[in-house]
Design an enzyme around this catalytic site. Structure first.
Site, PDB file in Angstrom:
ATOM      1  N   ASP A   1      22.014 -11.395 -10.370  1.00 41.23           N
ATOM      2  CA  ASP A   1      20.715 -10.776 -10.093  1.00 41.23           C
ATOM      3  C   ASP A   1      19.676 -11.858  -9.871  1.00 41.23           C
ATOM      4  OD1 ASP A   1      18.605  -8.843  -9.891  1.00 41.23           O
ATOM      5  OD2 ASP A   1      19.694  -7.520 -11.244  1.00 41.23           O
TER       6      ASP A   1
ATOM      7  N   GLY B   1      20.538 -15.515  -8.401  1.00 41.22           N
ATOM      8  CA  GLY B   1      20.679 -15.848  -6.996  1.00 41.22           C
ATOM      9  C   GLY B   1      20.048 -14.801  -6.104  1.00 41.22           C
ATOM     10  N   ASP B   2      20.362 -14.896  -4.828  1.00 37.44           N
ATOM     11  CA  ASP B   2      19.785 -14.018  -3.819  1.00 37.44           C
ATOM     12  C   ASP B   2      20.928 -13.449  -2.988  1.00 37.44           C
ATOM     13  OD1 ASP B   2      18.524 -12.797  -1.690  1.00 37.44           O
ATOM     14  OD2 ASP B   2      17.193 -14.477  -1.236  1.00 37.44           O
ATOM     15  N   PHE B   3      21.188 -12.136  -3.130  1.00 37.95           N
ATOM     16  CA  PHE B   3      22.338 -11.577  -2.412  1.00 37.95           C
ATOM     17  C   PHE B   3      22.116 -11.471  -0.909  1.00 37.95           C
ATOM     18  CE2 PHE B   3      20.908  -7.396  -4.621  1.00 37.95           C
ATOM     19  CZ  PHE B   3      19.919  -7.138  -3.679  1.00 37.95           C
TER      20      PHE B   3
ATOM     21  N   HIS C   1      20.197   1.552  -1.600  1.00 41.08           N
ATOM     22  CA  HIS C   1      19.086   2.472  -1.334  1.00 41.08           C
ATOM     23  C   HIS C   1      17.720   1.780  -1.385  1.00 41.08           C
ATOM     24  CE1 HIS C   1      18.008   3.940  -5.708  1.00 41.08           C
ATOM     25  NE2 HIS C   1      18.106   2.627  -5.648  1.00 41.08           N
TER      26      HIS C   1
END
Length: 334
Positions: A199, A225-227, A244
Site C-alpha cells: 500500500d 509503493g505505488d501500484f 472502483h
C-alpha cells in the site's frame, strides 16, 4: 398521495443526521463505557471530559436511534446495535463507521450535484486535492479510513475469503490492502500461505502493527509503493475495493502491472460490488454515487470488468459469490 410516502421521504432527507450521531457516540466511547452497566450522562461526561448537557442530549438522541435505552432514573444502557461499535468486539464496525463519516468523505458530498452535472467528481473542489492525497496530509483520517477497510472485511470478508482457494499458492499480494485484513483471513485458513501487504507508504506502519498483532509477521511482508508504477511478484493478487477507485485507464495500468509481475500459473482476484441489470442494480448502484462524490472511479457491471481485464491481457475464468454483496472475479493471463 399516501401519507406513508411523505413519511418515507422525510426520513430519507433527514437520514444524514444519524451517521454523525454514530460518529459522536464512537468519539465518546459510549459502546465501551456502557458495555457492562448503565451510566448517567453526567458519569459519561466526567469520564470523557465532555459537556454534561450536550452529552445528555447526544445520548437521548441515541435512544431515539436505537443505540441506547434509558430508565426513569436517567441511566443509559447499551443495545446490541451499539455493541457493534465496541473496540474489542469481534467483527466490530467501529472502523467502518469512522471511515464513512470522515470529513474527507462528507465534504465531497457538498459538491455531489455539481459532479453529476459536470460528469466527473468534484473532490478536488471540495478538498483542494485528490481523496488519497488528502488522507496522506491528514494521518488521523488515513488511519480511520484504513480501519474502515478492515471493518468491511470484518463485515463481509470472511465469506469472501471462503470463496478464494489458496491451495498451492506460494505468495499472495494484498494490493492496496490497508491493514492486510483479507490477506490475514486467507493466511489464518492456510498456514502455509506467505504474503505481502502492499500500500501507500503512509499506510504501511499500521499494516505492520496489525500483522504483528495477529502473529503473522513471520510469513508476511509489508511494503510501501505505488501500484501504478509496479507491484511485487506473486502468484495471487488480491484487489479488494481497488479498481472502483479509478478510471478505466488507471484500472488497466494496475491490472497490467499485476499481469507483468505475476509468476507462471498465477491469477488475479478482483473483489468488488458488481452492478446488476437496470431493473435490479443492487447496492453497487448506491456505492457508485459515493465513488462519484469522492473518486475518479466508479462501480461497474461484469461486462465492464471483462473489458478492463482484456485490455490488460487477462481473461475472466469465474465469478465467485457468497453471502455478501461483494463478488470475486478471478482472472488469468491470456
Amino acid at each position: 398521495m399516501p401519507a406513508d410516502v411523505y413519511l418515507q421521504m422525510s426520513q430519507m432527507v433527514t437520514s444524514h443526521w444519524i451517521p454523525q450521531v454514530v460518529r459522536s457516540a464512537i468519539d465518546l466511547s459510549l459502546a465501551d463505557h456502557l458495555a457492562d452497566r448503565g451510566l448517567t450522562a453526567d458519569e459519561v461526561a466526567q469520564r470523557e471530559g465532555s459537556a454534561p448537557t450536550t452529552t445528555f442530549r447526544l445520548m437521548r438522541a441515541c435512544v431515539a436511534a436505537g443505540l441506547l435505552t434509558a430508565d426513569k432514573e436517567g441511566r443509559f444502557f447499551s443495545t446490541p446495535l451499539l455493541a457493534t461499535l465496541r473496540k474489542d468486539a469481534p467483527g466490530s464496525l467501529r472502523g467502518l463507521a469512522l471511515a464513512t463519516t470522515l470529513p474527507a468523505q462528507w465534504l465531497s458530498w457538498n459538491e455531489f450535484t455539481a459532479s453529476v452535472r459536470k460528469g466527473e467528481t468534484q473532490v478536488e473542489v471540495a478538498l483542494g486535492t485528490t481523496f488519497f492525497d488528502y488522507l496522506e496530509k491528514h494521518p488521523s483520517q488515513a488511519r480511520d479510513f484504513s480501519e474502515g477497510l478492515t471493518g468491511t472485511t470484518s463485515l463481509w470478508g470472511a465469506e469472501v475469503a471462503k470463496s478464494i482457494d489458496t491451495t498451492g499458492v506460494q505468495k499472495a499480494v494484498d494490493l492496496g490492502g490497508a491493514n492486510g485484513s483479507l490477506l490475514h483471513l486467507l493466511q489464518e485458513a492456510n498456514p502455509d500461505l506467505r504474503g505481502i501487504v502492499f500500500d501507500r507508504p503512509n499506510i504501511v506502519e499500521d499494516a505492520a502493527a496489525e500483522t504483528e498483532r495477529k502473529g503473522l509477521a513471520d510469513r508476511t511482508e509489508v511494503l510501501g509503493g505505488d501500484f501504478f508504477e509496479s507491484v511485487p511478484a506473486a502468484d495471487l493478487y488480491l484487489l479488494k475495493f481497488i479498481l472502483h477507485d479509478w478510471d478505466d485507464e488507471r484500472c488497466v495500468t494496475i491490472l497490467r502491472n499485476c499481469r507483468e509481475a505475476m509468476t507462471e500459473g498465477g491469477r488475479i482476484t478482483v473483489v468488488e460490488l458488481i452492478v446488476g441489470e437496470l431493473d435490479a442494480p443492487g447496492f453497487g448502484a448506491l456505492m457508485d454515487m459515493n465513488m462519484l462524490a469522492n473518486q475518479p472511479g466508479r462501480e461497474r457491471s461484469l461486462e465492464e470488468y471483462d473489458v478492463l481485464l482484456a485490455k490488460a491481457g487477462l481473461r475472466r475464468t469465474q465469478v465467485l459469490t457468497s453471502n455478501s454483496p461483494q463478488s470475486v472475479i478471478e482472472a488469468v493471463a491470456l
